[in-house]
Design an enzyme around this catalytic site. Sequence first.
Site, PDB file in Angstrom:
ATOM      1  N   LYS A  65      -9.425   2.880  -2.213  1.00 15.72           N
ATOM      2  CA  LYS A  65      -9.669   2.269  -0.902  1.00 15.72           C
ATOM      3  C   LYS A  65     -10.999   2.753  -0.327  1.00 15.72           C
ATOM      4  O   LYS A  65     -11.238   3.952  -0.205  1.00 15.72           O
ATOM      5  CB  LYS A  65      -8.512   2.628   0.026  1.00 15.72           C
ATOM      6  CG  LYS A  65      -8.548   1.966   1.400  1.00 15.72           C
ATOM      7  CD  LYS A  65      -7.304   2.373   2.200  1.00 15.72           C
ATOM      8  CE  LYS A  65      -7.251   1.728   3.564  1.00 15.72           C
ATOM      9  NZ  LYS A  65      -6.025   2.142   4.312  1.00 15.72           N
ATOM     10  N   GLU A  88       0.821  -1.215   0.000  1.00 14.27           N
ATOM     11  CA  GLU A  88       0.000   0.000   0.000  1.00 14.27           C
ATOM     12  C   GLU A  88       0.861   1.274   0.000  1.00 14.27           C
ATOM     13  O   GLU A  88       1.921   1.317   0.612  1.00 14.27           O
ATOM     14  CB  GLU A  88      -0.886  -0.010   1.247  1.00 14.27           C
ATOM     15  CG  GLU A  88      -1.807   1.194   1.389  1.00 14.27           C
ATOM     16  CD  GLU A  88      -2.562   1.221   2.708  1.00 14.27           C
ATOM     17  OE1 GLU A  88      -3.539   1.985   2.792  1.00 14.27           O
ATOM     18  OE2 GLU A  88      -2.172   0.502   3.654  1.00 14.27           O
ATOM     19  N   CYS A 146      -5.549  -2.843   2.844  1.00  8.00           N
ATOM     20  CA  CYS A 146      -5.252  -2.707   4.276  1.00  8.00           C
ATOM     21  C   CYS A 146      -6.495  -2.777   5.164  1.00  8.00           C
ATOM     22  O   CYS A 146      -7.069  -3.854   5.346  1.00  8.00           O
ATOM     23  CB  CYS A 146      -4.458  -1.420   4.491  1.00  8.00           C
ATOM     24  SG  CYS A 146      -3.460  -1.418   6.023  1.00  8.00           S
TER      25      CYS A 146
END
Length: 261
Positions: free
Chosen positions: A111, A41, A145
């Site tokens: 995200k 990430e 994540c």
Amino acid sequence: MRVAMIQMDMQLGKPEANFEKAEKLVRMAAELKPDVITLPETWNTGFFPRENLKEASDVDLEQTKKLFSRLAKEYRVNIIAGSVANCRDEKIYNTAAVFNRDGEVVMEYDKVHLFSPSGEHEYFEHGKKICNFELDGIPCSLVICYDIRFPELIRSEMLAGSKVQFVVAQWPDTRLLHWDTLNRARAIESQSFLCCTNSVGTAGNTKCGGHSAVYGPMGECLVLGGEAEQILMADMEIGAVDGVRDSINVYRDRLPEVYKI
């Protein structure tokens, strides 16, 4: 499907140095002849510089696309180019990009779940869609994540047909128990392969924990990284997914009309 995961250390707020290093590591990984190469990430900036974040970010993935399209074509390899801090329409997103062997962008993903304890939601914009795509004809999906803590997102991608879940992260060493447990659990409950690529090193006051891994559809660990920069390799026999789903058919036995989510 053979995957090479780059467990990368990066410099906080120094994108040019990080792009140079990422290219070097991808070239090293490509020499191992994988089908897919993955990165972690926000490797272009680290997670994440509060000052000058916009200036450090890629602009509409321009630099990311230029580099990884070229590398994917040169080595004839699929690349999950981790995610980058990405400025688009004057807003900053945590954006992942996926390239096929022809260097084409097959998916971009912002995200969805921003990590509020670190203030990520104060600097980045939320994504608004799930991420499903194909590589070499294999249905895949991706999350970033903190997304891994939201099983409803993963299940949504599985119901769209995924057999391989990619996770890219900068997960801290203080919560490695959560990282290892959540990733294995998502593989078991999804009955899919799960390939999770984490970073290492220190960004500000946060030390990332590594432990990149590949889990099989029964939760078996195929490879597990340490806490140093490295390239990890694993082979995923995708046909195993159908066998596991046939033997314990949770998809058939779901009762979505009962769930209140």
